[in-house]
Every structure is written in structure tokens, then in C-alpha cells.
Design an enzyme around this catalytic site. Structure first.
Site, PDB file in Angstrom:
ATOM      1  N   HIS A  61      48.251  59.372  45.999  1.00  0.00           N
ATOM      2  CA  HIS A  61      48.335  58.211  45.118  1.00  0.00           C
ATOM      3  C   HIS A  61      48.424  56.919  45.922  1.00  0.00           C
ATOM      4  CE1 HIS A  61      49.793  61.615  42.718  1.00  0.00           C
ATOM      5  NE2 HIS A  61      49.356  60.957  41.663  1.00  0.00           N
ATOM      6  N   ASP A  85      44.682  58.370  43.474  1.00  0.00           N
ATOM      7  CA  ASP A  85      44.772  57.850  42.119  1.00  0.00           C
ATOM      8  C   ASP A  85      45.501  56.513  42.149  1.00  0.00           C
ATOM      9  OD1 ASP A  85      43.695  60.277  41.486  1.00  0.00           O
ATOM     10  OD2 ASP A  85      45.374  60.960  40.237  1.00  0.00           O
TER      11      ASP A  85
END
Length: 254
Positions: free
Chosen positions: A210, A64
């Protein structure tokens, strides 16, 4: 005549008992059917994908990105150095719009791009019109940057409810969550990130990581994670490939 009447009465009594028993059994059957319809609806509606059921040693690494410009590059460097050609990046559209060069590199490396929405806020707190606006706005921006229309979405903060899932589904999106969370954004140390991912990883797994600037240690942990999974025989695939090749583990919202 008296004997015959008594015998006939017994037969009638037995017959009535059989009829009552039959109606009782039918009542139980009907009630059970009604319970099945209540607790196991035929159409539970759209659901989020957390993993897939498969015997193949396939795994989807997902990243992400919602803010920052320092961590994405080093993570892409690791993926390139380790020869990883399949992964899925969920991009926040405002970030993508301000970092077109990084988006281009992600696309040029052959990685799959999914939507991470527009504003980074909990969609379950928004009205239905606002939810549609956020998804459509991100779709427009990401489609223009990647030249491909995304059809996977991971909602900001992993937050959603039935309304959000239904609207996303109506707009052609599959909601994607994860089964293994690296917790890399907590920056617990390289070894803890490695241990958490490698100990929890399993066939059909979707791993959450992430590439935002909040994740300061993932680029150090990622090489060891990849090496460990390779030694265990895992093949790295995109989320779309994982879904297409196996039975999906869906988690509907109550």
C-alpha cells in the site's frame, strides 16, 4: 429334449445377466458424467487472478492507494532509486482526482495503473446497478488522468462475489488479487514486513502493498525487499506482463 431345454435355459440366464450388467455399467457411467458436469462446470465464469504459473523468476509488485498524500512520494522515490521500472498501482479514483500530480508522476515513471474503484466500500454489498456505477465512474476519472483506459481492477478491501466479477468482466476488466500480502498497513515494523514478503515471494507472485498514508513503514522496508528479490534473481514486471506471459492461477467464487 429335457437336456437341451436345461442347457438353453442356462444360456438365456447368462444372456439376461450380461444385459443387466451392461445397463448397470451404463447407469454408473451416466451418473459419473452428470457429477462431472455438476462439480466441474465447463464454464465457471469470470475469476480473480491471484498469481500465475511460471518457471520464470518474475514477480509483480502492486501498490494500492485510496487516501493520503505523505507515503506515495517516498515509495516512488525508493522505486526510482532502486531502478524499478515495472510495477502496478491500483488507484482509487477520488484519491487520483485530488492528487493529479502524484498520478502524473506514476504514469511518467512508466508504471501500470489499474482501478481501485470509486467509493472505498465492499462491492458485494451493493446492487448490480451500483457496482456498474462505481466501476464506470472510476474508469472515466482514471482514463482522463492517465490518458490510458485501465483494464485491471482490484476491488476495495479485496471484496467481491460472483456478481461483482461478472459485471467487471462485462465492462472489460480483469479482477486482480494477490498471493503474498505484505500486511504493511498493520505497521508491524520494517523487519517483519521485509521477512513476510521475502519469505513468501515465488515465481509468478503478485505482491500486495500500500502507498496510502496508513502504511507508515513500507518505504523503509521496500529497499530491503527489492534488494533481496534482486539477489534471488527476480525480474520485476507489471501485472499485465505477468498474466500475458504465463498460465494464470484463477480463483472463482463459489
Amino acid at each position: 429334449m429335457k437336456f437341451i431345454w436345461v442347457l438353453s435355459g442356462k444360456r438365456i440366464k447368462r444372456g439376461l445377466m450380461l444385459i443387466v450388467a451392461l445397463f448397470f455399467a451404463l447407469g454408473i457411467f451416466y451418473a459419473e458424467q452428470q457429477n462431472i458436469e455438476v462439480f466441474m462446470p465447463l464454464d465457471p465464469g469470470p475469476a480473480a487472478v491471484y498469481s500465475v504459473e511460471t518457471d520464470k523468476k518474475q514477480i509483480a509488485l502492486t501498490f494500492d492507494i485510496s487516501w493520503g498524500e505523505e507515503r506515495a512520494g517516498p515509495i516512488l522515490d525508493v522505486l526510482e532509486q532502486k531502478g524499478i521500472k515495472k510495477a502496478t498501482f491500483f488507484l482509487s479514483s477520488p484519491w487520483a482526482e485530488t492528487h493529479p500530480d502524484i498520478v502524473k508522476r506514476i504514469v511518467d515513471m512508466g508504471f501500470e495503473v489499474g482501478s481501485h474503484g470509486h467509493r472505498h466500500e465492499n462491492y458485494s454489498t451493493l446492487s448490480e446497478d451500483q457496482i456498474r456505477t462505481q466501476i464506470r465512474k472510476a474508469h472515466h476519472i482514471l482514463s482522463g488522468l492517465t490518458k490510458t483506459e485501465p483494464n485491471l481492477i482490484r476491488f476495495p478491501n479485496g471484496d467481491f462475489d460472483k456478481r461483482v466479477l461478472k459485471i467487471a468482466d462485462d465492462l472489460g476488466y480483469t479482477a486482480v488479487q494477490w498471493d503474498t500480502d505484505s500486511l504493511d498497513w498493520m505497521n508491524p515494523g520494517k523487519e517483519k514486513i521485509v521477512q513476510r514478503v521475502t519469505s513468501k515471494a515465488h515465481p509468478g507472485d503478485i505482491v500486495l502493498m500500500h502507498a496510502s498514508d496508513s502504511s507508515k513503514q513500507l518505504h523503509e522496508a521496500l529497499p530491503e525487499i527489492i534488494d533481496d528479490l534482486k539477489k534471488k534473481g527476480y525480474q520485476f514486471v507489471t501485472v499485465s506482463e505477468l498474466i500475458a506471459g504465463a498460465e494464470v492461477e484463477l480463483n472463482p467464487v463459489d
